[in-house]
Design a protein around this motif. Structure first.
Motif, short mmCIF file in Angstrom:
data_model
loop_
_atom_site.label_atom_id
_atom_site.label_comp_id
_atom_site.label_asym_id
_atom_site.label_seq_id
_atom_site.Cartn_x
_atom_site.Cartn_y
_atom_site.Cartn_z
N GLU A 73 1.34 -2.49 -19.80
CA GLU A 73 0.37 -2.83 -19.58
C GLU A 73 -0.23 -2.92 -21.27
OE1 GLU A 73 -0.23 0.52 -17.99
OE2 GLU A 73 -0.91 0.25 -16.05
N LYS A 74 0.54 -2.96 -22.33
CA LYS A 74 -0.32 -2.59 -23.92
C LYS A 74 -0.09 -4.61 -23.93
CE LYS A 74 -0.02 0.15 -27.21
NZ LYS A 74 0.85 1.73 -27.77
N LEU A 75 1.19 -4.79 -23.82
CA LEU A 75 1.59 -5.96 -24.45
C LEU A 75 1.06 -6.83 -23.49
CD1 LEU A 75 5.58 -5.49 -24.44
CD2 LEU A 75 4.29 -6.29 -25.84
N ALA A 76 0.39 -6.91 -22.09
CA ALA A 76 -0.72 -7.62 -21.91
C ALA A 76 -1.81 -7.80 -22.03
CB ALA A 76 -0.81 -7.07 -19.97
N VAL A 77 -2.54 -6.49 -22.58
CA VAL A 77 -3.78 -6.59 -23.31
C VAL A 77 -3.49 -7.18 -24.37
CG1 VAL A 77 -5.50 -5.01 -24.10
CG2 VAL A 77 -4.16 -4.24 -21.90
N ASN A 78 -2.53 -7.11 -25.34
CA ASN A 78 -2.72 -7.89 -26.27
C ASN A 78 -2.35 -9.99 -25.83
OD1 ASN A 78 -3.50 -5.65 -28.19
ND2 ASN A 78 -0.60 -5.15 -27.95
N ALA A 79 -1.86 -10.01 -25.34
CA ALA A 79 -1.49 -11.00 -25.04
C ALA A 79 -3.10 -11.43 -24.58
CB ALA A 79 -0.55 -11.07 -24.18
N LYS A 80 -3.54 -11.40 -23.94
CA LYS A 80 -4.35 -11.04 -22.42
C LYS A 80 -4.67 -11.74 -21.64
CE LYS A 80 -7.90 -11.57 -27.15
NZ LYS A 80 -7.87 -12.47 -27.91
N VAL A 81 -3.80 -11.87 -21.22
CA VAL A 81 -3.42 -11.72 -19.15
C VAL A 81 -3.75 -11.13 -18.71
CG1 VAL A 81 -1.42 -12.00 -17.43
CG2 VAL A 81 -0.98 -11.83 -20.92
N ASN A 82 -4.89 -11.46 -17.54
CA ASN A 82 -5.29 -11.03 -16.57
C ASN A 82 -4.53 -9.77 -16.09
OD1 ASN A 82 -6.81 -10.21 -14.82
ND2 ASN A 82 -7.71 -12.53 -14.59
N MET A 83 -5.24 -8.75 -15.77
CA MET A 83 -4.45 -7.51 -15.49
C MET A 83 -3.89 -7.32 -14.38
SD MET A 83 -3.51 -5.55 -18.63
CE MET A 83 -2.99 -4.28 -16.99
N VAL A 84 -4.70 -7.87 -13.67
CA VAL A 84 -4.54 -8.22 -12.18
C VAL A 84 -3.62 -8.67 -12.03
CG1 VAL A 84 -5.56 -9.57 -9.43
CG2 VAL A 84 -6.72 -8.74 -11.39
N TYR A 85 -3.07 -10.28 -13.14
CA TYR A 85 -1.34 -10.15 -12.48
C TYR A 85 -0.43 -9.06 -13.24
CZ TYR A 85 -3.87 -14.05 -11.90
OH TYR A 85 -4.79 -15.09 -11.61
N VAL A 86 -1.04 -8.61 -14.18
CA VAL A 86 0.40 -8.20 -14.25
C VAL A 86 0.34 -6.69 -13.22
CG1 VAL A 86 0.87 -5.92 -16.39
CG2 VAL A 86 -0.19 -8.29 -17.02
N GLU A 87 -0.36 -5.99 -12.52
CA GLU A 87 -0.32 -4.64 -11.71
C GLU A 87 0.69 -5.42 -10.43
OE1 GLU A 87 -4.54 -4.00 -11.29
OE2 GLU A 87 -5.19 -2.59 -13.52
N THR A 88 0.14 -6.67 -10.69
CA THR A 88 0.50 -7.03 -8.87
C THR A 88 1.94 -7.28 -8.86
OG1 THR A 88 -1.50 -8.74 -7.87
CG2 THR A 88 0.67 -8.71 -7.01
N ILE A 89 2.70 -7.77 -10.43
CA ILE A 89 3.88 -7.80 -10.71
C ILE A 89 4.89 -6.26 -10.98
CG2 ILE A 89 5.87 -8.47 -12.63
CD1 ILE A 89 3.57 -11.18 -13.06
N LEU A 90 3.74 -5.37 -11.66
CA LEU A 90 4.84 -3.82 -11.77
C LEU A 90 4.07 -3.39 -10.12
CD1 LEU A 90 2.74 -2.94 -15.01
CD2 LEU A 90 5.20 -3.31 -14.01
N LYS A 91 3.81 -3.96 -9.36
CA LYS A 91 4.03 -3.13 -8.17
C LYS A 91 5.19 -4.13 -7.06
CE LYS A 91 -1.46 -2.57 -7.30
NZ LYS A 91 -2.14 -2.69 -6.63
N ILE A 92 5.52 -5.51 -7.15
CA ILE A 92 6.45 -5.87 -6.96
C ILE A 92 7.85 -5.11 -6.99
CG2 ILE A 92 8.18 -7.82 -6.45
CD1 ILE A 92 4.83 -9.35 -6.68
#
Length: 129
Positions: free
Chosen positions: A55-74
């Protein structure tokens, strides 16, 4: 060093299960399930640390958190389905285990559709008309 603890507990449980299996097969199976769950619970802290780091990497890379959350759920669904499949196979229920695998794959595919849609739309935008 944690892997040594996990392997040690697993090997001890394996030897105990083999000994107990001759007299009480039900207890041997319960021992195996209990140790499997205990190992999983031992790893929960590690899983939390990994999720927090991603999550910290995604925030630093300015990635939409919806996608990160979905991938983590998968990823979570894949691990849970695999864990349940292995326990079911240990119980001798291969048919149910294959149904768990199928259900996990279908749920993963359903969750991945929004990400795949965005990916395809992005690729289409990059292709010159």
């Amino acid at each position: 060093m944690e892997i040594i603890k996990i392997v040690g507990v697993a090997l001890i449980a394996t030897f105990l299960a083999l000994i107990i299996k001759e007299q009480k097969p039900n207890f041997a199976f319960l021992l195996v399930v209990f140790v499997g769950c205990a190992i999983f619970l031992f790893l929960v802290d590690k899983i939390f640390d990994i999720i927090h780091m991603l999550e910290k990497l995604a925030v630093n890379a300015k990635v939409n958190m919806v996608y990160v959350e979905t991938i983590l759920k998968i990823i979570g669904i894949a691990y849970i389905a695999e864990f349940a499949t292995q326990i079911t196979k240990d119980a001798g229920q291969g048919a149910i285990a294959s149904k768990i695998e199928l259900a996990g794959k279908i749920i993963i595919l359903a969750m991945a559709i929004p990400i795949l849609t965005v990916l395809i739309e992005t690729i289409i935008k990059l292709i010159p008309s």
